[in-house]
Design an enzyme around this catalytic site. Structure first.
Site, PDB file in Angstrom:
ATOM      1  N   GLU A   1      43.334 -17.201 -72.357  1.00 24.06           N
ATOM      2  CA  GLU A   1      44.492 -18.597 -72.496  1.00 24.06           C
ATOM      3  C   GLU A   1      44.492 -18.842 -73.684  1.00 24.06           C
ATOM      4  OE1 GLU A   1      41.598 -20.845 -70.018  1.00 24.06           O
ATOM      5  OE2 GLU A   1      42.248 -19.313 -67.834  1.00 24.06           O
TER       6      GLU A   1
ATOM      7  N   SER B   1      41.107  -0.192 -85.793  1.00 20.71           N
ATOM      8  CA  SER B   1      42.358   0.139 -84.616  1.00 20.71           C
ATOM      9  C   SER B   1      42.214   1.456 -84.020  1.00 20.71           C
ATOM     10  CB  SER B   1      43.631  -0.479 -84.694  1.00 20.71           C
ATOM     11  OG  SER B   1      43.492  -1.759 -84.625  1.00 20.71           O
TER      12      SER B   1
ATOM     13  N   HIS C   1      45.073  -3.617 -70.237  1.00 15.88           N
ATOM     14  CA  HIS C   1      44.327  -3.556 -71.186  1.00 15.88           C
ATOM     15  C   HIS C   1      44.362  -3.916 -72.977  1.00 15.88           C
ATOM     16  CE1 HIS C   1      43.684  -0.379 -74.754  1.00 15.88           C
ATOM     17  NE2 HIS C   1      45.044  -0.438 -75.150  1.00 15.88           N
ATOM     18  N   SER C   2      45.214  -5.092 -72.910  1.00 12.26           N
ATOM     19  CA  SER C   2      45.233  -6.151 -73.871  1.00 12.26           C
ATOM     20  C   SER C   2      45.856  -6.692 -73.615  1.00 12.26           C
ATOM     21  CB  SER C   2      45.566  -5.502 -74.990  1.00 12.26           C
ATOM     22  OG  SER C   2      46.849  -5.041 -75.215  1.00 12.26           O
TER      23      SER C   2
END
Length: 380
Positions: free
Chosen positions: A57, A143, A272-273
């Protein structure tokens, strides 16, 4: 002349202990958990769940730039962490913050990293959720997919050479098994007989690529045998099964000096993100089903409550406390000063080379000429 079949025709079974109602499946062989450990596992699962909700959020509010959740995979996170020793070295992918949580990484430390302030151990130079902690033997997340896997084997081989009573545990998703690094790591570990445990979170989706488009084999577990590695498939939403499997895998890795592959079947409930909208490529009903009917947190809570170790009152107290900690941590992290500009150029060379000194000089001159184009909260 006889060719080996592309498939045995029979799927590898999945190790389970708890059914969906949180009841022990008759005849199950598993590691017993004490009340103390069980309550800590459940509390950490709830904390991880709430941390994901609040930080997600916060990203939507523009307070952090990026986030991804572990929703649906809390059992893999926390139960595997509980089965390990603090001396075991972790090389994560990026959906394993629960391991840090279990090892004592504080909510404030998570917030500092996500907001990139001066108390962030990475000095604000990494994307949010790319945690790392030398204190907790948790190698910093990077990453690129699967690069951590061959690195884990190298570290495990060093433990073997030093005769350490510890192993390396590394994680990847099902998508990571399509990378060359996955295959190189398995072969490397088998040949060197390195004490490393590979945990594959087979959650059904590699961003928008479903497992049906990812491989034709019977999941990931069968790949271990191809490289001469002992393997097991486990229900990744079953805390007792994950704990028992990882506990046994760790013992094998250390006592027998061998690699072990664990395929944990689960489902990625979240997107996923924050850069992804998974409703564009999978039905909402499917997501809701796994979130409500196959939720690993709810499943383990039923078992803990059945043992008389948890109550609605404790649940309310825990959630209230964690929410308060999260909101306070974000506020503190936001108010903490950003890392100084010089940190952009430090920690690579002992003595900064001429090209970096020139780059820093040019950057400072540009900021002085155009101060309105640069954040005012970064100390110069």
């Amino acid at each position: 002349m006889r060719f080996l079949s592309e498939s045995s025709g029979k799927r590898i079974p999945c190790y389970r202990v708890l059914n969906e109602n949180g009841e022990i499946i008759t005849g199950s062989d598993y590691e017993q958990l004490s009340e103390e450990v069980s309550v800590k596992i459940y509390s950490n699962m709830v904390s991880l769940q709430m941390m994901d909700t609040v930080f997600y959020e916060a990203q939507r509010q523009g307070r952090i730039s990026f986030y991804l959740t572990s929703a649906g995979e809390e059992a893999i996170n926390i139960a595997s962490a509980a089965a390990l020793s603090a001396d075991d070295i972790i090389l994560p992918q990026y959906r394993e913050p629960g391991i840090l949580l279990w090892r004592g990484f504080t909510i404030q430390e998570f917030a500092n990293q996500c907001l990139g302030n001066k108390d962030d151990y990475g000095k604000g130079r990494q994307m949010p959720i790319h945690y790392g902690s030398k204190k907790h033997n948790f190698v910093t997340i990077s990453s690129p997919i699967a690069t951590q896997l061959p690195q884990a084997v190298g570290i495990a081989y060093s433990l073997k050479m030093d005769r350490k009573d510890a192993c390396v545990v590394t994680y990847t998703g099902d998508g990571g098994t399509s990378e060359g690094d996955f295959h190189a790591a398995l072969n490397f570990s088998a040949v060197t007989e390195a004490p490393v445990v590979f945990i594959c979170r087979n959650n059904g989706w590699a961003i928008s690529t479903h497992i049906s488009e990812q491989f034709r084999s019977d999941g990931i577990v069968v790949r271990g045998r191809a490289y001469g590695i002992r393997s097991i498939r486990v229900d990744g939403n079953d805390v007792l099964a994950v704990y028992s499997a990882i506990h046994a895998a760790r013992e094998m890795a250390i006592s027998e000096q061998r690699p072990v592959l664990v395929e944990a079947l689960s489902y990625r409930v979240g997107h996923h993100s924050t850069s992804d909208d998974s409703t564009k490529y999978r039905p909402v009903d499917e997501i809701v089903y796994w979130k409500m009917e196959r939720n690993p947190v709810n499943r383990f809570r039923k078992w803990v409550e059945r043992n008389g170790w948890w109550s609605e009152e404790k649940e309310s107290e825990l959630r209230s406390s964690v929410k308060k900690q999260l909101l306070q941590a974000i506020q503190v992290a936001e108010q903490t000063e950003k890392p100084p500009l010089e940190d952009l150029f430090s920690d690579v060379y002992d003595i900064r080379p001429p090209n970096l000194r020139e780059q820093e000089k040019q950057l400072r001159e540009t900021i002085y000429r155009h101060p309105q184009d640069y954040p005012s909260d970064v100390p110069l």
